[in-house]
Design an enzyme around this catalytic site. Structure first.
Site, PDB file in Angstrom:
ATOM      1  N   ARG A  44       0.863  -1.189   0.000  1.00  0.00           N
ATOM      2  CA  ARG A  44       0.000   0.000   0.000  1.00  0.00           C
ATOM      3  C   ARG A  44       0.891   1.228   0.000  1.00  0.00           C
ATOM      4  NH1 ARG A  44       2.486   1.903   3.716  1.00  0.00           N
ATOM      5  NH2 ARG A  44       0.949   3.553   3.764  1.00  0.00           N
ATOM      6  N   ALA A  46       0.815   5.161  -2.164  1.00  0.00           N
ATOM      7  CA  ALA A  46       0.630   5.472  -3.585  1.00  0.00           C
ATOM      8  C   ALA A  46       1.805   5.065  -4.496  1.00  0.00           C
ATOM      9  CB  ALA A  46       0.299   6.957  -3.731  1.00  0.00           C
ATOM     10  N   ARG A  87      -7.605  -0.458  -6.691  1.00  0.00           N
ATOM     11  CA  ARG A  87      -7.901   0.606  -5.718  1.00  0.00           C
ATOM     12  C   ARG A  87      -8.121   1.905  -6.507  1.00  0.00           C
ATOM     13  NH1 ARG A  87      -4.309   1.023  -0.422  1.00  0.00           N
ATOM     14  NH2 ARG A  87      -6.202   2.019   0.338  1.00  0.00           N
ATOM     15  N   ASP A 235      -2.065  10.868  -2.009  1.00  0.00           N
ATOM     16  CA  ASP A 235      -2.515   9.830  -2.943  1.00  0.00           C
ATOM     17  C   ASP A 235      -2.929  10.404  -4.286  1.00  0.00           C
ATOM     18  OD1 ASP A 235      -3.046   8.638  -0.081  1.00  0.00           O
ATOM     19  OD2 ASP A 235      -2.748   7.002  -1.523  1.00  0.00           O
ATOM     20  N   LYS A 246      -4.571   9.908   3.350  1.00  0.00           N
ATOM     21  CA  LYS A 246      -5.243   9.032   4.311  1.00  0.00           C
ATOM     22  C   LYS A 246      -6.283   9.766   5.140  1.00  0.00           C
ATOM     23  CE  LYS A 246      -4.977   5.578   4.554  1.00  0.00           C
ATOM     24  NZ  LYS A 246      -5.975   4.714   3.869  1.00  0.00           N
TER      25      LYS A 246
HETATM   26  O1  MRU Z   1      -4.484   3.155   2.259  1.00  0.00           O
HETATM   27  P1  MRU Z   1      -2.994   3.358   2.114  1.00  0.00           P
HETATM   28  O2  MRU Z   1      -2.218   2.786   3.235  1.00  0.00           O
HETATM   29  O3  MRU Z   1      -2.506   2.916   0.754  1.00  0.00           O
HETATM   30  O4  MRU Z   1      -2.825   4.934   2.171  1.00  0.00           O
HETATM   31  C1  MRU Z   1      -1.535   5.473   2.118  1.00  0.00           C
HETATM   32  C2  MRU Z   1      -1.500   6.941   2.254  1.00  0.00           C
HETATM   33  O5  MRU Z   1      -2.506   7.599   2.398  1.00  0.00           O
HETATM   34  C3  MRU Z   1      -0.152   7.588   2.103  1.00  0.00           C
HETATM   35  O6  MRU Z   1      -0.057   8.720   2.913  1.00  0.00           O
HETATM   36  C4  MRU Z   1       0.050   7.996   0.642  1.00  0.00           C
HETATM   37  O7  MRU Z   1      -0.216   6.932  -0.201  1.00  0.00           O
HETATM   38  C5  MRU Z   1       1.415   8.492   0.388  1.00  0.00           C
HETATM   39  S1  MRU Z   1       2.614   7.212   0.433  1.00  0.00           S
HETATM   40  C6  MRU Z   1       4.129   7.847   0.055  1.00  0.00           C
END
Ligand code: MRU
Length: 342
Positions: A44, A46, A87, A235, A246
């Site tokens: 997980r 981005a 996703r 994201d 998030k």
């Molecule tokens: O649901 P997730 O764990 O994939 O969400 C991740 C986030 O929200 C991160 O802050 C975002 O992807 C940036 S990762 C460098």
């Protein structure tokens, strides 16, 4: 620390659902296994999702056994559709799929075996590029951090969420590596606990001092003067700077503004969605109720309770002090400055 590793046609992923108590790996040798690993959040974050998607397409393409070039491209398109549906929010996923598919299209006159090799090379290239981008981004961002700063972060935008080094945690690493004393406060990040399970674990591994707090404690620590700045990942960023990250990030940004604390977003340019003008167009993933009602199989809420579980929220651009990218630090007006990146 790398959450993914590709060798001999197999993608090995750290199973992030099992951290921090177990460090185990999942092996994906088909594109469907890669797709499930993204949906199930074994991988997980981005940028990590984007590169995993690219490897998934390379793995899927390698197994295509089509009679004609047209049939090969049709099967590749179907694989891309499956990966795209894993996703919805992180735009890096769609960016990566487009880049891989375009690589094949640009070479449509070559024979399928050549295209298969090109796709593997392209995925490996994206993997290496991601690490370089995070280091560049970290170096730009570290100039915003003073010696002795305590930084609040939300979720996990670290090595585990990228191919290595991280975005928000990349800035923190770069500041630490330039000799500054840095302390981190990590929000636990309900419901999936990326802060408690992943950021806390990753920073401990790296020897960066970290204090874990519950999400509802952030305002208290900001008001009491414990926090010098906030850095989060992203994201999807609209061209006006509105940023999806998030769930809970928006609340942190509003609290930061109330307390006159700088709020920084750290993200590669591949997280900017140049096709949308505002955050209103960002699709927000809704995840299953069990993530809210249960933790590790233990029921916390009554049977039959109605649950809402949006995985992301959108922070309006007015709360964002700066966006840290590999090309430098962007300040408002974001519409103009993001446009200048094109
Ligand atoms: O649901 P997730 O764990 O994939 O969400 C991740 C986030 O929200 C991160 O802050 C975002 O992807 C940036 S990762 C460098």
């Amino acid at each position: 620390m790398r959450p993914l590793d590709f060798k001999d046609g197999v993608l090995r992923l750290i199973d992030q659902t099992r951290l921090p108590t177990e460090l185990v790996y999942v092996r994906c040798s088909t594109y469907k296994e890669v797709a499930s690993s993204i949906t199930d959040m074994i991988v997980r974050g981005a940028p990590a999702i984007g590169v995993t998607a690219a490897y998934g397409i390379a793995i899927g393409a390698s197994a295509i056994n089509a009679g004609t070039k047209e049939a090969f491209l049709k099967e590749l398109e179907d694989i891309c559709s499956v990966i795209r549906s894993t996703r919805p929010t992180a735009v890096n996923l769609f960016w990566a799929v487009d880049r891989m598919y375009n690589k094949a299209l640009d070479n449509r006159d070559s024979d399928p075996d050549t295209i298969k090799e090109l796709l593997v090379s392209e995925a490996v290239k994206m993997d290496h590029e991601d690490v370089e981008i995070n280091k560049a981004l970290g170096s730009h961002g570290s100039k915003l951090i003073s010696d002795g700063f305590t930084i609040l972060t939300h979720c996990n935008a670290g090595a585990l969420a990228t191919c290595d080094y991280g975005t928000a945690l990349g800035v923190i690493r770069a500041a630490r590596d330039s000799g500054k004393n840095i302390n981190v406060y990590a929000d636990e990040t309900r419901p999936y606990l990326q802060g408690a399970r992943l950021t806390a674990w990753e920073l401990l591994q790296d020897g960066i001092p970290v204090t874990l707090i519950c999400d509802n404690m952030a305002g208290h620590f900001m008001k009491s003067g414990a926090i010098d700045c906030v850095i989060v990942g992203a994201d999807r960023i609209a061209t006006n700077g509105d940023t999806a990250n998030k769930i809970g990030t928006y609340s942190v940004a509003v609290l930061a503004r109330e307390n006159n604390i700088p709020f920084y977003v750290a993200a590669p340019i591949s997280t900017i969605d140049f096709s949308i003008e505002t955050g209103d167009s960002i699709p927000i993933e809704e995840r299953k109720a069990a993530e809210v009602t249960h933790i590790k199989g233990i029921q916390l809420a009554p049977d039959g309770i109605k649950v809402a579980n949006p995985a992301f929220d959108v922070t309006p651009n007015r709360y964002i002090t700066a966006i840290i990218t590999e090309k430098g630090v962007l300040y408002p007006p974001y519409k103009v400055n993001i446009d200048g990146l094109k």
